[in-house]
Design an enzyme around this catalytic site. Sequence first.
Site, PDB file in Angstrom:
ATOM      1  CG  ASP A 163      41.041  39.021  39.899  1.00 53.61           C
ATOM      2  OD1 ASP A 163      41.440  38.504  38.846  1.00 53.61           O
ATOM      3  OD2 ASP A 163      41.156  38.476  41.009  1.00 53.61           O
TER       4      ASP A 163
ATOM      5  CE1 TYR B  59      41.675  32.346  41.250  1.00 53.33           C
ATOM      6  CE2 TYR B  59      42.765  33.138  43.238  1.00 53.33           C
ATOM      7  CZ  TYR B  59      42.412  33.311  41.910  1.00 53.33           C
ATOM      8  OH  TYR B  59      42.784  34.449  41.248  1.00 53.33           O
TER       9      TYR B  59
ATOM     10  CG  HIS C 191      44.043  40.674  35.116  1.00 53.51           C
ATOM     11  ND1 HIS C 191      42.758  40.232  34.849  1.00 53.51           N
ATOM     12  CD2 HIS C 191      44.173  40.602  36.470  1.00 53.51           C
ATOM     13  CE1 HIS C 191      42.160  39.879  35.964  1.00 53.51           C
ATOM     14  NE2 HIS C 191      42.998  40.098  36.969  1.00 53.51           N
TER      15      HIS C 191
END
Length: 275
Positions: free
Chosen positions: A98, A200, A255
């Site tokens: 990730d 982010y 994921h």
Amino acid sequence: MDSYRRNGLTFDVRDAGPGDGEPVVLLHGFPQDSTAWDRVAPALHQHGLRTLAPDQRGYSPMARPRGRAHYRLRETVGDVLALLDAAGLDSAHVVGHDWGGIVGWALGAWHPGRVRTLTALSVPHPGAMARALATSDQALRSYYVGLFQLPILPEQVLLAGDGAALRRLLSSGGLPDDAVDRYVRRMREPAALTAALNWYRALPWSGRDPVGRVRVPTLHVWSTGDAFLGRAATEDTARFVDAPYRLEVLDGVPHWIPELAADRTAELITAHVRG
């Protein structure tokens, strides 16, 4: 070594396995921490590998600077270089999942002399990701990235009701309850979720530093059950690597590859490192 410092911040790190083994740095993603590797690391130790798994910027309680610019990619990459320096290592094998994978891609492009091999789990090369956002369903899969740019609201929504929304997000991806509890508990620490979301929110700063071509032997592992990352960017990633490259596809795995496919992940990392 259980911690190291950089620019006034203190990072927790799990340093385990044979001290003279080939060093492997394990970088977690959102909203995980170094415990994401709890089932992977012991298998690596059995093959004579040393692992260094930090709680990255925003996840270590003493490394949560305020302000999203502190979480741009140049800073998160610099944290890993500081880890290598603190451990007395000129270079190491780097494994990232990730966001940890994005840090790994940048290390392989910007500092190839310090990366012996790269293993990127789930996340494609950022250049391939950018192309896929414009040409495939990837923008739809990445809808949450835009939502995370909002101030305050994502924290309120994700943490309301003892982190009920965050729990649903993690549980829907197949994470076992103990991992969900662990990650939610960490994100409920003071300022922890804001710091994690700042990875982010720092994208406008990170975007000023293109990752570029990777020049170290690279293994990319993607899973067909990943709801967040699609096939288009995965298949395009090879063009961004000027070194031996291999793609390994895990069928049906969601994921959370380090937690849900730990044995296979350890096998792939060991073979890549030994190769």
